[in-house]
Write a protein that holds these residues in place. Sequence first.
Motif, short mmCIF file in Angstrom:
data_model
loop_
_atom_site.label_atom_id
_atom_site.label_comp_id
_atom_site.label_asym_id
_atom_site.label_seq_id
_atom_site.Cartn_x
_atom_site.Cartn_y
_atom_site.Cartn_z
N PHE A 14 -51.23 -0.32 -68.29
CA PHE A 14 -51.99 -1.20 -69.19
C PHE A 14 -53.41 -0.63 -69.36
O PHE A 14 -54.41 -1.34 -69.19
CB PHE A 14 -52.04 -2.63 -68.64
CG PHE A 14 -50.75 -3.10 -68.02
CD1 PHE A 14 -49.65 -3.40 -68.79
CD2 PHE A 14 -50.63 -3.21 -66.63
CE1 PHE A 14 -48.46 -3.82 -68.23
CE2 PHE A 14 -49.45 -3.63 -66.05
CZ PHE A 14 -48.35 -3.94 -66.84
N ALA A 15 -53.50 0.64 -69.71
CA ALA A 15 -54.77 1.36 -69.65
C ALA A 15 -55.78 0.90 -70.69
O ALA A 15 -56.98 1.09 -70.52
CB ALA A 15 -54.51 2.86 -69.82
N GLY A 16 -55.33 0.29 -71.80
CA GLY A 16 -56.26 -0.10 -72.84
C GLY A 16 -57.06 1.08 -73.33
O GLY A 16 -56.55 2.19 -73.49
N ALA A 17 -58.36 0.86 -73.55
CA ALA A 17 -59.23 1.94 -74.02
C ALA A 17 -59.66 2.86 -72.88
O ALA A 17 -60.34 3.85 -73.13
CB ALA A 17 -60.47 1.35 -74.69
N GLY A 18 -59.26 2.53 -71.64
CA GLY A 18 -59.48 3.47 -70.55
C GLY A 18 -60.54 3.10 -69.54
O GLY A 18 -60.91 3.94 -68.72
N ALA A 41 -55.67 1.38 -79.05
CA ALA A 41 -56.26 1.82 -77.80
C ALA A 41 -55.85 3.26 -77.50
O ALA A 41 -56.67 4.07 -77.05
CB ALA A 41 -55.84 0.89 -76.65
N CYS A 42 -54.59 3.58 -77.76
CA CYS A 42 -54.12 4.96 -77.56
C CYS A 42 -54.83 5.91 -78.52
O CYS A 42 -55.16 7.05 -78.14
CB CYS A 42 -52.61 5.04 -77.73
SG CYS A 42 -51.67 4.30 -76.37
N ASP A 43 -55.08 5.46 -79.74
CA ASP A 43 -55.81 6.29 -80.69
C ASP A 43 -57.23 6.58 -80.19
O ASP A 43 -57.76 7.69 -80.40
CB ASP A 43 -55.87 5.61 -82.06
CG ASP A 43 -54.56 5.72 -82.83
OD1 ASP A 43 -53.70 6.51 -82.40
OD2 ASP A 43 -54.41 5.01 -83.84
N LEU A 322 -68.04 -10.42 -72.43
CA LEU A 322 -67.48 -9.95 -73.70
C LEU A 322 -66.01 -10.35 -73.77
O LEU A 322 -65.28 -10.21 -72.79
CB LEU A 322 -67.61 -8.44 -73.83
CG LEU A 322 -69.00 -7.87 -74.09
CD1 LEU A 322 -68.92 -6.36 -74.23
CD2 LEU A 322 -69.60 -8.47 -75.34
N LYS A 323 -65.59 -10.82 -74.92
CA LYS A 323 -64.21 -11.27 -75.09
C LYS A 323 -63.52 -10.48 -76.18
O LYS A 323 -64.16 -9.85 -77.03
CB LYS A 323 -64.17 -12.77 -75.40
CG LYS A 323 -64.65 -13.63 -74.24
CD LYS A 323 -64.55 -15.11 -74.56
CE LYS A 323 -65.01 -15.95 -73.38
NZ LYS A 323 -64.96 -17.41 -73.69
N ALA A 324 -62.20 -10.54 -76.15
CA ALA A 324 -61.39 -9.78 -77.10
C ALA A 324 -61.37 -10.50 -78.44
O ALA A 324 -60.49 -11.31 -78.71
CB ALA A 324 -59.98 -9.60 -76.57
N GLY A 325 -62.35 -10.23 -79.25
CA GLY A 325 -62.44 -10.84 -80.58
C GLY A 325 -63.71 -10.37 -81.25
O GLY A 325 -64.49 -9.62 -80.69
N ARG A 372 -61.49 -5.90 -79.59
CA ARG A 372 -60.38 -6.29 -78.71
C ARG A 372 -60.27 -5.31 -77.54
O ARG A 372 -60.09 -5.71 -76.39
CB ARG A 372 -59.06 -6.35 -79.48
CG ARG A 372 -57.87 -6.76 -78.60
CD ARG A 372 -56.57 -6.85 -79.38
NE ARG A 372 -56.60 -7.96 -80.32
CZ ARG A 372 -56.62 -7.82 -81.64
NH1 ARG A 372 -56.56 -6.61 -82.18
NH2 ARG A 372 -56.66 -8.86 -82.43
N GLN A 373 -60.38 -4.02 -77.83
CA GLN A 373 -60.33 -3.01 -76.77
C GLN A 373 -61.45 -3.23 -75.76
O GLN A 373 -61.23 -3.18 -74.54
CB GLN A 373 -60.45 -1.61 -77.37
CG GLN A 373 -59.26 -1.17 -78.22
CD GLN A 373 -59.53 0.15 -78.92
OE1 GLN A 373 -60.05 1.08 -78.34
NE2 GLN A 373 -59.19 0.22 -80.21
#
Length: 413
Positions: A14-18, A41-43, A322-325, A372-373
């Motif tokens: 679940f790495a997300g943006a890293g 996130a992978c991009d 910070l929240k995902a939005g 979101r990331q």
Amino acid sequence: MKQETKIMKAVELFAGAGGLAMGVSLAGFESLAVVEWDKWACDTIRENQRRDYPLVRDWPLWNGDVRDFDWSAISECVDLVAGGPPCQPFSMGGRHKAFGDKRDMFPATVDIVRCLCPKAFIIENVKGLTRSSFSNYFQYILLQLEFPEIARRGNETWLDHLKRLQGVKTSGGGHLQGLTYHVIPTLVNAADYGVPQKRERVFLVGFRSDLGVEWSFPRPTHSLDALLVSQWITGDYWERHEIAKRNRPDIPARLEKRVARLASCLFPPGEKPWRTVRDALWDLPDPRLCTPDNFMNHHFQDGARAYPGHTGSPLDLPAKTLKAGDHGVPGGENMMVRDDGGVRYFTVRESARLQTFPDGYIFHGSWTEIMRQLGNAVPVALARIVAASVAEQLAETAIRARMLEQRRERIKA
């Protein structure tokens, strides 16, 4: 004869943006797999790999569901499994379904631990996981991680599985043969570790029981009291930011008694001051007045406004979580309150600073996708502190084991 240093190996879920994975890399681990299902996130990771960014350059990134990855293909010994399962099932702002939410990835995490048998794991999630309404499921998660080989049976409900695990625990399950872990759950505030953000998260850190590790979560390095001393007693904070006395705000009424108590103390706080929004962003220009190309991801976003229940982060405290939005974040957590009292949205670069991502790391996607990331990320600095503490413990354990083996060999000789 000098012994060769062994590089510790890690797997990131679940790495997300890293964020967590970067902290693990900074702690000296080499990644065997970095798994993330979200395309954007992978991009982001791929774009930084394309730009040859050092921390992520050699990550073996896999875009997909952790349940679909062939974990049996990893033949090397895994020292660490790290990851933050999706927080929405337990988030204060979510639907609170926990085990009833299809996004609950704790069962998959336990399956991977069972398969890889790592020496240690670091699992991060939201504070909501520890709320009283989830107490049974939180205990269930801890017991599964403690006894991963006692798997759930095909027709068994999670509550029945919990009872079976509880029975094993109370009957002295710590002495079971096979794969077991010593699990240390800790609720922490990222601000207490130098992150310029009040971000409360729970960490579940486990060490394989056969290693005989005794470990505790790293002690806090920063505090609110130290910040208050710097601001309202010594004035060092304002002088560092070149803010004249006439321009300084008044002490907030809710903090007056606390500041008075600190002023009467014979011994000042031993920690460093909490880092504030102003501390984190002092050298970034106002995005409305600069050319965005001069600062990566530093673009002005229009439309911010404050209203009751939707206020931004003051400059002279750590930011709100910070929240995902983006525009729809309910408490205004993705906005700052300027010196003139107005509000504006944090830019992507500013948000990245608050999450302690390095300035050279860029983010890919729309404003919504990037926020979101960032909102889902583990602060890199906090991840590094935790991972480095685990790495140090594993290294000390390996040295003790090697010395014991050498002693045995000398006795045999």
